[in-house]
Scaffold this motif. Sequence first.
Motif, mmCIF file in Angstrom:
data_model
loop_
_atom_site.group_PDB
_atom_site.id
_atom_site.type_symbol
_atom_site.label_atom_id
_atom_site.label_comp_id
_atom_site.label_asym_id
_atom_site.label_seq_id
_atom_site.Cartn_x
_atom_site.Cartn_y
_atom_site.Cartn_z
ATOM 1 N N MET A 77 6.211 4.295 -8.090
ATOM 2 C CA MET A 77 5.330 3.134 -7.854
ATOM 3 C C MET A 77 6.433 1.781 -7.716
ATOM 4 O O MET A 77 5.978 0.854 -6.987
ATOM 5 N N LEU A 80 6.041 0.177 -4.109
ATOM 6 C CA LEU A 80 4.969 -0.681 -4.288
ATOM 7 C C LEU A 80 5.109 -2.012 -4.962
ATOM 8 O O LEU A 80 4.289 -2.835 -4.833
ATOM 9 N N CYS A 83 4.422 -7.397 -6.629
ATOM 10 C CA CYS A 83 2.942 -7.784 -5.978
ATOM 11 C C CYS A 83 3.516 -8.968 -5.144
ATOM 12 O O CYS A 83 3.892 -10.018 -5.482
ATOM 13 N N PRO A 103 -3.872 -5.064 -5.971
ATOM 14 C CA PRO A 103 -3.242 -3.960 -6.659
ATOM 15 C C PRO A 103 -4.245 -2.744 -6.491
ATOM 16 O O PRO A 103 -3.406 -1.412 -6.988
ATOM 17 N N MET A 106 -2.682 0.397 -4.698
ATOM 18 C CA MET A 106 -1.622 1.462 -5.796
ATOM 19 C C MET A 106 -2.643 2.766 -5.997
ATOM 20 O O MET A 106 -2.097 3.631 -6.052
ATOM 21 N N SER A 110 -2.070 7.337 -6.181
ATOM 22 C CA SER A 110 -1.812 7.979 -7.156
ATOM 23 C C SER A 110 -3.171 8.272 -7.884
ATOM 24 O O SER A 110 -4.164 7.651 -7.953
ATOM 25 N N ILE A 115 -1.893 4.164 -13.862
ATOM 26 C CA ILE A 115 -1.865 3.418 -12.753
ATOM 27 C C ILE A 115 -3.135 2.575 -12.504
ATOM 28 O O ILE A 115 -3.025 1.289 -12.287
ATOM 29 N N ALA A 119 -3.181 -1.249 -12.396
ATOM 30 C CA ALA A 119 -3.828 -2.115 -11.235
ATOM 31 C C ALA A 119 -5.119 -2.878 -11.729
ATOM 32 O O ALA A 119 -5.280 -4.142 -11.076
#
Length: 140
Positions: A77, A80, A83, A103, A106, A110, A115, A119
């Motif tokens: 992650m 990514l 932010c 978010p 993401m 996944s 996650i 998010a």
Amino acid sequence: MNYAHTITVPVPYEKAVARVREELASQGFGILTEIDVHATFEAKLGVESARTLGDYLILGACNPPLAEQALTAEPDMGLLLPCNVVIRRSPSANTTTVQAINPQAMVQLSNSPAIQNVADQADARLLAVLAALQGENSSK
């Protein structure tokens, strides 16, 4: 899914940048990276290119506890993070545009419930930043 949350505010660019920084901090975000795209265009592509672009800043915002949760659940992650938050204003605009990454993008990459949780939390915080910015300007 839209990958960005976008608002416009009727304030000068410099004030918008300052307020975004304040609101991000209030939601537990620090700024890890800062890219002045206008200055980069001016240095690499010339004054006219920068003038055409207008003011354009990319802030890499990080909430350390959320980043820790994401990276613990799925080390990839990091690709990514952080932010991104964009503050921009074209030369002819009367408003400044503020954008934050969604978010939830993401989650599309996944299958991890952890996650999804990160998010959701990051999204709520970034939306709170945008709502605070928009709210203070709608009452004026």
